[in-house]
Design a protein around this motif. Structure first.
Motif, PDB file in Angstrom:
ATOM      1  N   UNK A 174       0.838  -1.192   0.000  1.00  0.00           N
ATOM      2  CA  UNK A 174       0.000   0.000   0.000  1.00  0.00           C
ATOM      3  C   UNK A 174       0.873   1.242   0.000  1.00  0.00           C
ATOM      4  N   UNK A 175       0.537   2.181  -0.861  1.00  0.00           N
ATOM      5  CA  UNK A 175       1.235   3.460  -0.896  1.00  0.00           C
ATOM      6  C   UNK A 175       0.981   4.186   0.428  1.00  0.00           C
ATOM      7  N   UNK A 176       2.027   4.657   1.116  1.00  0.00           N
ATOM      8  CA  UNK A 176       1.819   5.331   2.402  1.00  0.00           C
ATOM      9  C   UNK A 176       1.160   6.706   2.280  1.00  0.00           C
ATOM     10  N   UNK A 177       1.136   7.251   1.073  1.00  0.00           N
ATOM     11  CA  UNK A 177       0.545   8.581   0.891  1.00  0.00           C
ATOM     12  C   UNK A 177      -0.935   8.511   0.532  1.00  0.00           C
ATOM     13  N   UNK A 178      -1.288   7.690  -0.488  1.00  0.00           N
ATOM     14  CA  UNK A 178      -2.675   7.704  -0.988  1.00  0.00           C
ATOM     15  C   UNK A 178      -3.431   6.395  -0.735  1.00  0.00           C
ATOM     16  N   UNK A 179      -2.794   5.395  -0.103  1.00  0.00           N
ATOM     17  CA  UNK A 179      -3.414   4.100   0.217  1.00  0.00           C
ATOM     18  C   UNK A 179      -3.695   3.233  -1.004  1.00  0.00           C
TER      19      UNK A 179
END
Length: 174
Positions: free
Chosen positions: A5-10
């Motif tokens: 999962x991208x830590x910025x946009x999920x």
């Protein structure tokens, strides 16, 4: 196949983990937001229920049963344990305060879609009561929509639908 999962946009990014060795570091760039982030193979920071690629449908870590979100084009199969009292079910979104979120991109599932209350009946047996939280697309049990403020008692194996997402209740064994 694994997903991170991208830590910025999920947003999820899927990759083939068999091409890498344990301990190897990888760098990803999110196609949605452009954020670059790294991971190390074999080291996961995901929650326990997301880590398991083949979750146990009878998962019952707190002793109150679980719900099984059936895999479809919007999401992977997920098993989410229930807790005593109200379990507010809806779509996972960063910052959403509900206590029983599941991950989906199904636009027909609200952030706060329905509630399963885990309680006891007069004989002391666990009782599961489903109600809709005034959702936009409704909550259906056996293809019948719950009316506003209606509470329906459901049992082990009951299939209910939120938008295009089907969920099965797995009651705790008493």
């Amino acid at each position: 196949m694994k997903r991170v999962r991208c830590p910025k946009c999920d947003n999820f990014i899927i990759f083939d983990e068999t091409k890498y060795t344990e301990g190897q570091s990888l760098v990803f760039q999110c196609p949605e937001c452009g954020k670059q982030f790294g991971i190390r193979i074999g080291v996961s920071k995901l929650r326990e229920r997301q880590r398991d690629e083949h979750p146990d449908e009878q998962a019952n870590e707190k002793g109150y049963g679980s719900i099984v979100v059936i895999e479809n084009v919007f999401h992977y199969k997920q098993v989410i344990p229930l807790q005593w009292g109200d379990n507010v079910i809806g779509r996972y979104q960063k910052g959403n305060p509900i206590n029983t979120p599941f991950e989906t991109v199904d636009p027909s599932v609200d952030l706060n879609h329905c509630t399963i209350n885990v309680g006891r009946d007069k004989r002391g047996h666990l009782r599961y009561t489903l109600s809709d939280n005034n959702s936009n697309t409704g909550t259906f049990v056996a293809d019948v929509e719950l009316n506003p403020r209606e509470k329906r008692i459901i049992d082990d194996g009951t299939l209910f639908t939120l938008g295009a997402t089907s969920i099965i209740l797995r009651a705790a064994e008493e």
